[in-house]
Design a protein around this motif. Structure first.
Motif, PDB file in Angstrom:
ATOM      1  N   UNK A 187       0.864  -1.178   0.000  1.00  0.00           N
ATOM      2  CA  UNK A 187       0.000   0.000   0.000  1.00  0.00           C
ATOM      3  C   UNK A 187       0.901   1.228   0.000  1.00  0.00           C
ATOM      4  N   UNK A 188       1.099   1.799  -1.176  1.00  0.00           N
ATOM      5  CA  UNK A 188       2.127   2.821  -1.357  1.00  0.00           C
ATOM      6  C   UNK A 188       1.789   4.164  -0.721  1.00  0.00           C
ATOM      7  N   UNK A 189       0.590   4.326  -0.216  1.00  0.00           N
ATOM      8  CA  UNK A 189       0.291   5.584   0.463  1.00  0.00           C
ATOM      9  C   UNK A 189       1.104   5.734   1.755  1.00  0.00           C
ATOM     10  N   UNK A 190       1.635   4.596   2.262  1.00  0.00           N
ATOM     11  CA  UNK A 190       2.400   4.642   3.508  1.00  0.00           C
ATOM     12  C   UNK A 190       3.909   4.607   3.276  1.00  0.00           C
ATOM     13  N   UNK A 191       4.317   4.603   2.025  1.00  0.00           N
ATOM     14  CA  UNK A 191       5.733   4.413   1.692  1.00  0.00           C
ATOM     15  C   UNK A 191       6.271   5.656   0.985  1.00  0.00           C
ATOM     16  N   UNK A 192       7.380   6.196   1.508  1.00  0.00           N
ATOM     17  CA  UNK A 192       7.974   7.409   0.951  1.00  0.00           C
ATOM     18  C   UNK A 192       9.450   7.163   0.642  1.00  0.00           C
ATOM     19  N   UNK A 193       9.946   7.757  -0.451  1.00  0.00           N
ATOM     20  CA  UNK A 193      11.359   7.524  -0.816  1.00  0.00           C
ATOM     21  C   UNK A 193      12.328   8.013   0.258  1.00  0.00           C
ATOM     22  N   UNK A 194      13.413   7.277   0.417  1.00  0.00           N
ATOM     23  CA  UNK A 194      14.509   7.662   1.305  1.00  0.00           C
ATOM     24  C   UNK A 194      15.751   7.910   0.458  1.00  0.00           C
ATOM     25  N   UNK A 195      16.708   8.634   1.012  1.00  0.00           N
ATOM     26  CA  UNK A 195      17.960   8.890   0.301  1.00  0.00           C
ATOM     27  C   UNK A 195      19.003   7.811   0.549  1.00  0.00           C
ATOM     28  N   UNK A 196      18.705   6.866   1.452  1.00  0.00           N
ATOM     29  CA  UNK A 196      19.701   5.884   1.853  1.00  0.00           C
ATOM     30  C   UNK A 196      19.907   4.808   0.791  1.00  0.00           C
ATOM     31  N   UNK A 197      21.138   4.401   0.615  1.00  0.00           N
ATOM     32  CA  UNK A 197      21.482   3.211  -0.173  1.00  0.00           C
ATOM     33  C   UNK A 197      22.551   2.433   0.599  1.00  0.00           C
ATOM     34  N   UNK A 198      22.565   1.134   0.410  1.00  0.00           N
ATOM     35  CA  UNK A 198      23.615   0.293   0.989  1.00  0.00           C
ATOM     36  C   UNK A 198      24.076  -0.696  -0.076  1.00  0.00           C
ATOM     37  N   UNK A 199      25.223  -1.323   0.176  1.00  0.00           N
ATOM     38  CA  UNK A 199      25.782  -2.281  -0.774  1.00  0.00           C
ATOM     39  C   UNK A 199      26.004  -3.610  -0.069  1.00  0.00           C
ATOM     40  N   UNK A 200      25.563  -4.686  -0.693  1.00  0.00           N
ATOM     41  CA  UNK A 200      25.772  -6.036  -0.186  1.00  0.00           C
ATOM     42  C   UNK A 200      26.536  -6.835  -1.242  1.00  0.00           C
ATOM     43  N   UNK A 201      27.608  -7.533  -0.881  1.00  0.00           N
ATOM     44  CA  UNK A 201      28.346  -8.295  -1.891  1.00  0.00           C
ATOM     45  C   UNK A 201      27.552  -9.451  -2.487  1.00  0.00           C
ATOM     46  N   UNK A 202      26.525  -9.902  -1.783  1.00  0.00           N
ATOM     47  CA  UNK A 202      25.721 -11.033  -2.259  1.00  0.00           C
ATOM     48  C   UNK A 202      24.506 -10.591  -3.067  1.00  0.00           C
ATOM     49  N   UNK A 203      24.014  -9.373  -2.804  1.00  0.00           N
ATOM     50  CA  UNK A 203      22.750  -8.954  -3.417  1.00  0.00           C
ATOM     51  C   UNK A 203      22.866  -7.707  -4.287  1.00  0.00           C
ATOM     52  N   UNK A 204      23.799  -6.830  -4.017  1.00  0.00           N
ATOM     53  CA  UNK A 204      23.960  -5.638  -4.832  1.00  0.00           C
ATOM     54  C   UNK A 204      23.639  -4.363  -4.075  1.00  0.00           C
ATOM     55  N   UNK A 205      23.190  -3.342  -4.819  1.00  0.00           N
ATOM     56  CA  UNK A 205      22.897  -2.029  -4.242  1.00  0.00           C
ATOM     57  C   UNK A 205      21.421  -1.957  -3.867  1.00  0.00           C
ATOM     58  N   UNK A 206      21.152  -1.671  -2.591  1.00  0.00           N
ATOM     59  CA  UNK A 206      19.775  -1.562  -2.103  1.00  0.00           C
ATOM     60  C   UNK A 206      19.367  -0.100  -2.003  1.00  0.00           C
ATOM     61  N   UNK A 207      18.141   0.176  -2.414  1.00  0.00           N
ATOM     62  CA  UNK A 207      17.538   1.494  -2.229  1.00  0.00           C
ATOM     63  C   UNK A 207      16.457   1.389  -1.162  1.00  0.00           C
ATOM     64  N   UNK A 208      16.241   2.474  -0.426  1.00  0.00           N
ATOM     65  CA  UNK A 208      15.382   2.414   0.755  1.00  0.00           C
ATOM     66  C   UNK A 208      14.165   3.330   0.647  1.00  0.00           C
ATOM     67  N   UNK A 209      13.159   2.979   1.473  1.00  0.00           N
ATOM     68  CA  UNK A 209      11.973   3.808   1.665  1.00  0.00           C
ATOM     69  C   UNK A 209      11.726   3.976   3.165  1.00  0.00           C
ATOM     70  N   UNK A 210      11.066   5.070   3.499  1.00  0.00           N
ATOM     71  CA  UNK A 210      10.555   5.277   4.851  1.00  0.00           C
ATOM     72  C   UNK A 210       9.090   4.846   4.892  1.00  0.00           C
ATOM     73  N   UNK A 211       8.626   4.476   6.066  1.00  0.00           N
ATOM     74  CA  UNK A 211       7.203   4.233   6.301  1.00  0.00           C
ATOM     75  C   UNK A 211       6.625   5.398   7.083  1.00  0.00           C
ATOM     76  N   UNK A 212       5.474   5.883   6.653  1.00  0.00           N
ATOM     77  CA  UNK A 212       4.789   6.970   7.363  1.00  0.00           C
ATOM     78  C   UNK A 212       3.343   6.536   7.588  1.00  0.00           C
ATOM     79  N   UNK A 213       2.988   6.305   8.859  1.00  0.00           N
ATOM     80  CA  UNK A 213       1.651   5.844   9.230  1.00  0.00           C
ATOM     81  C   UNK A 213       1.109   6.753  10.328  1.00  0.00           C
ATOM     82  N   UNK A 214      -0.035   7.348  10.057  1.00  0.00           N
ATOM     83  CA  UNK A 214      -0.670   8.266  11.017  1.00  0.00           C
ATOM     84  C   UNK A 214       0.297   9.341  11.491  1.00  0.00           C
TER      85      UNK A 214
END
Length: 257
Positions: A187-214
């Motif tokens: 339910x994307x109304x609760x999900x907002x883009x984040x500026x964070x990224x991380x790197x995992x040698x097994x999976x690659x580059x991850x992009x993040x979201x924040x959750x905003x509820x009430x």
């Protein structure tokens, strides 16, 4: 020209000095030769190219690559001994546009004849022709990604933010399982883009979201891989929630946070 470039993170000389002295006096946790071709690049120059590199565990978590000094492709212009026994030295390489002085060259002890380049400070690392990120993979750890129709429900403050029975379960050695859901399950109304990224040698580059509820924001609670590594291709574009930041139910049973 070499694909994804790893951001250089300067290391404190004191930390490297302490590491070098500990490795000379105590030795590494473990050392194993690998037959993989390993290369490292800095300032568009290949510093080392070897099929005789070593996995060296400086700690218990994952290995680093050490090269036979004889496999270095460049000369170090300066060596600064660490300690009084000359068992290990800082080595400096002057590239075309910049330099690095964080290489460690060992001439005595269990690591005699080996050179360590700081992983984060280099531009790129390759196993055969595959880029590697963050740190070398541990040959004793693996990832399994399995499709599952077990129902996943994700809640925040009793609000359902995602629900799916078409998931990918990711099992990684010694870590808790993670549950990847299709984007359409969120339910994307609760999900907002984040500026964070991380790197995992097994999976690659991850992009993040924040959750905003009430009106309550939970930072970096959600992540996904736009272009994962080949071994993790099954989770491409799928969404994962931190068990530690949201309530996750698997077939009605709440997971521990």
């Amino acid at each position: 020209m070499y694909g994804t470039i790893i951001k250089r993170v300067p290391k404190l000389a004191n930390s490297l000095r302490e590491l070098a002295q500990r490795l000379v006096t105590e030795g590494p946790r473990k050392k194993e030769k690998t037959t993989r071709r390993v290369r490292v690049l800095f300032d568009d120059v290949c510093l080392a190219d070897s099929t005789s590199a070593y996995h060296v565990w400086e700690h218990d978590y994952y290995p680093y690559y050490y090269f036979p000094t004889s496999d270095l492709k460049v000369d170090c212009v300066k060596r600064e001994p660490i300690g009084d026994d000359n068992a290990v030295s800082f080595a400096t390489y002057e590239g075309p546009t910049t330099s690095t002085n964080t290489a460690l060259m060992f001439t005595k002890g269990e690591l005699k004849g080996l050179t360590r380049f700081d992983f984060d400070e280099m531009d790129a690392w390759f196993e055969e022709d595959q880029p590697i990120y963050q740190h070398p993979k541990d040959p004793y750890k693996r990832i399994d990604i399995l499709p599952s129709t077990r129902k996943i429900i994700v809640k925040v403050q009793d609000v359902v933010v995602a629900e799916s029975s078409m998931n990918m379960f990711l099992f990684e050695t010694m870590l808790r399982p993670r549950y990847y859901l299709p984007q359409t399950a969120v339910d994307w109304q609760y999900v907002k883009p984040s500026q964070k990224t991380t790197v995992c040698p097994y999976k690659g580059v991850a992009e993040y979201y924040d959750l905003v509820v009430d009106g309550n924001e939970i930072k970096d609670a959600v992540w996904w891989y736009r272009h994962p590594t080949r071994e993790s291709a099954l989770i491409e574009g799928m969404i994962c929630f931190y068990n530690e930041k949201a309530d996750i139910y698997v077939d009605g049973e709440k997971e521990q946070s």
